[in-house]
Design an enzyme around this catalytic site. Structure first.
Site, PDB file in Angstrom:
ATOM      1  N   GLU A 199      -5.366   1.464   2.211  1.00 52.90           N
ATOM      2  CA  GLU A 199      -5.176   0.290   3.085  1.00 52.90           C
ATOM      3  C   GLU A 199      -5.472   0.643   4.534  1.00 52.90           C
ATOM      4  O   GLU A 199      -6.074  -0.130   5.270  1.00 52.90           O
ATOM      5  CB  GLU A 199      -3.729  -0.227   2.966  1.00 52.90           C
ATOM      6  CG  GLU A 199      -3.464  -1.525   3.723  1.00 52.90           C
ATOM      7  CD  GLU A 199      -2.894  -1.335   5.117  1.00 52.90           C
ATOM      8  OE1 GLU A 199      -2.649  -2.331   5.798  1.00 52.90           O
ATOM      9  OE2 GLU A 199      -2.718  -0.172   5.564  1.00 52.90           O
ATOM     10  N   GLU A 200      -5.011   1.831   4.931  1.00 52.28           N
ATOM     11  CA  GLU A 200      -5.022   2.180   6.361  1.00 52.28           C
ATOM     12  C   GLU A 200      -6.437   2.299   6.944  1.00 52.28           C
ATOM     13  O   GLU A 200      -6.610   2.207   8.152  1.00 52.28           O
ATOM     14  CB  GLU A 200      -4.251   3.488   6.598  1.00 52.28           C
ATOM     15  CG  GLU A 200      -2.765   3.408   6.256  1.00 52.28           C
ATOM     16  CD  GLU A 200      -1.953   2.599   7.274  1.00 52.28           C
ATOM     17  OE1 GLU A 200      -2.539   2.045   8.215  1.00 52.28           O
ATOM     18  OE2 GLU A 200      -0.721   2.538   7.103  1.00 52.28           O
ATOM     19  N   HIS A 204       0.833  -1.214   0.000  1.00 52.92           N
ATOM     20  CA  HIS A 204       0.000   0.000   0.000  1.00 52.92           C
ATOM     21  C   HIS A 204       0.858   1.250   0.000  1.00 52.92           C
ATOM     22  O   HIS A 204       1.926   1.280   0.608  1.00 52.92           O
ATOM     23  CB  HIS A 204      -0.989  -0.018   1.167  1.00 52.92           C
ATOM     24  CG  HIS A 204      -0.398   0.248   2.525  1.00 52.92           C
ATOM     25  ND1 HIS A 204      -0.289   1.508   3.061  1.00 52.92           N
ATOM     26  CD2 HIS A 204       0.098  -0.583   3.469  1.00 52.92           C
ATOM     27  CE1 HIS A 204       0.234   1.438   4.274  1.00 52.92           C
ATOM     28  NE2 HIS A 204       0.499   0.169   4.544  1.00 52.92           N
ATOM     29  N   ASP A 215       5.948   2.845   6.952  1.00 48.82           N
ATOM     30  CA  ASP A 215       4.579   2.341   6.687  1.00 48.82           C
ATOM     31  C   ASP A 215       3.860   3.282   5.721  1.00 48.82           C
ATOM     32  O   ASP A 215       3.205   4.190   6.147  1.00 48.82           O
ATOM     33  CB  ASP A 215       3.824   2.236   8.003  1.00 48.82           C
ATOM     34  CG  ASP A 215       2.450   1.618   7.826  1.00 48.82           C
ATOM     35  OD1 ASP A 215       2.154   1.074   6.750  1.00 48.82           O
ATOM     36  OD2 ASP A 215       1.651   1.689   8.793  1.00 48.82           O
ATOM     37  N   ASP A 250       4.960  -4.737   3.274  1.00 50.10           N
ATOM     38  CA  ASP A 250       4.479  -3.668   4.145  1.00 50.10           C
ATOM     39  C   ASP A 250       5.444  -3.533   5.324  1.00 50.10           C
ATOM     40  O   ASP A 250       5.612  -4.482   6.098  1.00 50.10           O
ATOM     41  CB  ASP A 250       3.051  -3.989   4.619  1.00 50.10           C
ATOM     42  CG  ASP A 250       2.358  -2.787   5.258  1.00 50.10           C
ATOM     43  OD1 ASP A 250       3.012  -1.748   5.468  1.00 50.10           O
ATOM     44  OD2 ASP A 250       1.151  -2.906   5.550  1.00 50.10           O
TER      45      ASP A 250
HETATM   46  N1  BES Z   1       1.493  -1.571   8.106  1.00 47.61           N
HETATM   47  C1  BES Z   1       0.375  -1.899   8.936  1.00 47.61           C
HETATM   48  C2  BES Z   1       0.229  -3.363   9.126  1.00 47.61           C
HETATM   49  C3  BES Z   1       1.026  -3.988  10.213  1.00 47.61           C
HETATM   50  C4  BES Z   1       1.301  -3.349  11.391  1.00 47.61           C
HETATM   51  C5  BES Z   1       1.401  -5.299  10.043  1.00 47.61           C
HETATM   52  C6  BES Z   1       2.007  -3.999  12.349  1.00 47.61           C
HETATM   53  C7  BES Z   1       2.099  -5.967  11.012  1.00 47.61           C
HETATM   54  C8  BES Z   1       2.408  -5.304  12.170  1.00 47.61           C
HETATM   55  C9  BES Z   1      -0.907  -1.445   8.282  1.00 47.61           C
HETATM   56  O1  BES Z   1      -0.735  -0.345   7.466  1.00 47.61           O
HETATM   57  C10 BES Z   1      -1.916  -1.104   9.360  1.00 47.61           C
HETATM   58  O2  BES Z   1      -1.735  -0.198  10.108  1.00 47.61           O
HETATM   59  N2  BES Z   1      -2.965  -1.906   9.433  1.00 47.61           N
HETATM   60  C11 BES Z   1      -4.018  -1.729  10.376  1.00 47.61           C
HETATM   61  C12 BES Z   1      -5.128  -2.705  10.141  1.00 47.61           C
HETATM   62  C13 BES Z   1      -5.835  -2.573   8.828  1.00 47.61           C
HETATM   63  C14 BES Z   1      -6.768  -3.736   8.624  1.00 47.61           C
HETATM   64  C15 BES Z   1      -6.561  -1.268   8.713  1.00 47.61           C
HETATM   65  C16 BES Z   1      -3.521  -1.982  11.788  1.00 47.61           C
HETATM   66  O3  BES Z   1      -2.678  -2.873  11.995  1.00 47.61           O
HETATM   67  O4  BES Z   1      -4.008  -1.290  12.689  1.00 47.61           O
HETATM   68 ZN    ZN Z   2       1.007  -0.332   6.504  1.00 50.12          ZN
END
Ligand code: BES
Ligand code: ZN
Length: 433
Positions: free
Chosen positions: A287-288, A243, A255, A312
């Protein structure tokens, strides 16, 4: 007609005969990848889904991919845009006092004049914490931890609370997401401010005003898609992506300008290497806020997709990790084998919470390349200096190695070992050929 066919065959053969080796020139470069991180996170800055920053990034990515020689398309889709414009928490009384507060992502807004009510403390905000408490119409104060922000907000709303404030369980501010729109306004404050409010409530009634100005509306954004057509089985597609959006207020260097940049470098390196199957480089938007870009891609363009690789947060941390959400071990085995052959040390892990999950949900074997969570995650301090160019190079190199494995048409693999044989058999099964 026959002549045309002949020339296609000839060009095909020539193409094969002229396959250049993976030369130093076409090998991924950490410096080149880092330049992308600087542009995305430094020059452009935050790339919040549905805003100008995200669009600027999309155009930059498309221009890079075109430069490598790929045809590029924008796949647009709609998603529920969210933006918190302002948040205020005030302790009312003879001398009203402001408390610094952050909106949780996807919070409901208050009416423009705000909500004024008494404060009730509810421990961690679990159902059992509400026993004997009357919170109807009140603003509740819960400590962060044990259950999600979403659960805390839902528990408060179910009992008639007017708003929820979560105070941090460690020093400093906390940014978080409710994962879906909450029924009542939900904000966070620091641990210190939370403790002061707890003490104040013990001394007597505390009246607060909470004001949240937040926009929820449908907006359009786009995934950026470059296609490298396969020379033997073009109808089979391997998706390589990450993303490119960020959370509000964060330049999103690790990120996920890091994953985006590594995908670009892998794409550049692969431009010189014909692959039997098709490769699509897909930089996902939104994505976020809830994996919207990858979900839209899977919903509309999954036809022919045989595997997916997601990058990611690959620019910071001890060691590169390879895994997925756990629905498919064979593709992880294959990636571990590719890493070993490329001389890259990796650790196996399991995680969802990023775009590979959208593919796994659709039954498509997917991989997650990730390096761990840095202290600047989702913060204004996630700047390019947070990212190590060598890590970007390693992630791009591993991506190239994995893509070469996934795009190969397999027969048996002599000397590949038992696990590799199993992976090969598996791929044979799922991608008949
Ligand atoms: N880059 C993160 C994903 C992540 C964070 C993977 C920590 C592994 C460890 C991603 O951009 C993110 O913040 N994802 C959200 C969830 C998503 C379903 C909206 C999160 O982890 O809060
Ligand atoms: Zn991310």
């Amino acid at each position: 007609m026959q002549r045309a066919l002949l020339s296609i065959v000839l060009v095909g053969c020539l193409g094969l005969a002229l396959v250049p080796p993976a030369t130093a020139q076409s090998a991924p470069s950490g410096a080149a990848a880092f330049a992308h991180v600087r542009h995305l996170a430094g020059t452009i800055g935050p790339r919040v889904a549905g805003t100008a920053g995200e669009r600027q990034a999309a155009e930059y990515l498309a221009a890079q991919l075109r430069q490598y020689g790929y045809p590029v398309e924008f796949h647009s889709f709609q998603f529920p845009f969210f933006e918190a414009r302002s948040v205020q928490v005030q302790v009312l009384g003879a001398t009203p006092r402001a408390v610094a507060a952050q909106a949780l992502l996807l919070t409901a807004p208050t009416p423009p004049a705000g909500i004024e009510a008494d404060l009730v403390t509810v421990g961690l905000g679990r159902p059992e914490d509400y026993e004997g408490k009357q919170v109807s119409g009140a603003i509740v104060l819960a400590e962060r931890g044990v259950i999600t922000f979403r659960e805390k907000a839902a528990n408060a709303a179910a009992r008639g609370a007017a708003a929820v404030i979560v105070y941090n369980n460690q020093p400093g501010v906390v940014a978080g997401t409710l994962q879906q729109r909450s029924e009542i306004p939900a904000v966070t404050i620091t641990q210190d401010d939370g403790r002061h409010l707890l003490e104040a409530v013990q001394r007597g009634a505390v009246r607060l005003r909470v004001m949240v100005d937040a926009v929820h509306e449908t907006r359009t954004t786009m995934n950026v898609v470059a296609t490298k057509r396969g020379i033997a089985r073009p109808e089979d597609i391997v998706v390589v992506g990450g993303h490119y959006d960020s959370v509000p207020g964060s330049p999103g260097a690790n990120d996920n300008a890091s994953g985006t940049a590594a995908v670009l470098e892998a794409a550049r390196a692969l431009a010189a290497i014909p692959t039997p199957r098709t490769v699509q480089f897909v930089l996902f938007a939104a994505e976020e806020l809830g994996l919207y870009g990858s979900a839209a891609f899977v919903a509309e363009h999954r036809q022919g997709v045989v595997a997916m690789v997601n990058l990611d947060m690959v620019g910071w941390g001890e060691r590169l990790m390879v895994g997925n959400g756990g629905r498919d071990d064979a593709i992880v085995e294959l990636a571990l084998q590719a890493a070993q052959e490329a001389g890259i040390q990796v650790r196996r892990f399991r995680a969802s919470a990023s775009d590979h999950t959208s593919f796994e949900r659709a039954g498509i074997p997917a991989l997650f390349l990730h390096r761990g969570v840095d202290p600047d995650y989702h913060r204004p301090t996630d700047v390019p200096a947070n990212v190590d160019p060598r890590h970007l190079e390693e992630a791009a190199r591993l991506t190239v190695a994995i893509v070469r494995e996934l795009t190969r048409i397999r027969s048996a693999r002599p000397g590949g070992g038992r696990q590799a044989d199993e992976a090969a058999r598996y791929i044979q099964r799922s991608w008949p050929g």
